[in-house]
Write an enzyme that holds these catalytic residues in place. Structure first.
Site, PDB file in Angstrom:
ATOM      1  N   THR A 183       0.826  -1.209   0.000  1.00 29.09           N
ATOM      2  CA  THR A 183       0.000   0.000   0.000  1.00 29.09           C
ATOM      3  C   THR A 183       0.862   1.261   0.000  1.00 29.09           C
ATOM      4  O   THR A 183       2.035   1.233   0.355  1.00 29.09           O
ATOM      5  CB  THR A 183      -0.941   0.020   1.223  1.00 29.09           C
ATOM      6  OG1 THR A 183      -0.163   0.053   2.421  1.00 29.09           O
ATOM      7  CG2 THR A 183      -1.841  -1.201   1.237  1.00 29.09           C
ATOM      8  N   ASP A 184       0.226   2.363  -0.372  1.00 30.06           N
ATOM      9  CA  ASP A 184       0.900   3.658  -0.360  1.00 30.06           C
ATOM     10  C   ASP A 184       0.635   4.368   0.968  1.00 30.06           C
ATOM     11  O   ASP A 184       0.082   3.771   1.901  1.00 30.06           O
ATOM     12  CB  ASP A 184       0.467   4.507  -1.561  1.00 30.06           C
ATOM     13  CG  ASP A 184      -1.035   4.782  -1.587  1.00 30.06           C
ATOM     14  OD1 ASP A 184      -1.709   4.662  -0.539  1.00 30.06           O
ATOM     15  OD2 ASP A 184      -1.541   5.129  -2.672  1.00 30.06           O
ATOM     16  N   GLY A 185       0.993   5.615   1.069  1.00 30.04           N
ATOM     17  CA  GLY A 185       0.830   6.388   2.297  1.00 30.04           C
ATOM     18  C   GLY A 185      -0.612   6.566   2.737  1.00 30.04           C
ATOM     19  O   GLY A 185      -0.881   6.836   3.907  1.00 30.04           O
TER      20      GLY A 185
END
Length: 129
Positions: free
Chosen positions: A16-18
């Site tokens: 996942t990203d931020g």
């Protein structure tokens, strides 16, 4: 080779990203996992396939994203081999969370030798339209 294959995958944190959403590039990894597992479920090992001097390489791939997937989601990746003949294999994919469509994709895989020359896929991989 079997025409249909499906598997479940739980989204890992590092995918996942931020914002906690699965990074778009990871879907292509999910599709690769599916292709390798589909081959294995048919009784063939991709590592053995490569030891024979052949490789399956992505020639074309596209993905349309409908909804975000997040850390901890269980995704069902369904794939279908649309055609496997000559030197290419065409797949379609759907990624779902429950019944909700997350993404859909298509790929064309080419069979090549170690020098990158196009080769006919082995007969055991062939599927007519």
């Amino acid at each position: 080779m079997s025409r249909e294959y499906e598997f479940d995958l739980t989204v890992r944190y590092y995918e996942t990203d931020g914002q906690g959403v699965v990074h778009h590039a990871n879907y292509f990894k999910y599709f690769e996992i599916g292709r390798i597992e589909q081959l294995k479920a048919t009784g063939y090992d991709y590592a053995e396939f490569e030891r024979s001097g052949l490789m399956l390489v992505v020639s074309k791939i596209s993905c349309k994203y409908h909804r975000p997937a997040r850390f901890g989601d269980t995704l069902t990746i369904s794939m279908r081999t649309e055609r496997a003949r000559g030197a290419r294999i065409d797949h379609s994919y759907q990624v779902k969370r429950g019944g909700e469509l997350i993404a859909e994709a298509q790929s064309t895989i080419a069979c090549v030798d170690r020098n990158g020359h196009v080769q006919r896929i082995p007969e055991y991989l062939e599927i007519d339209e």
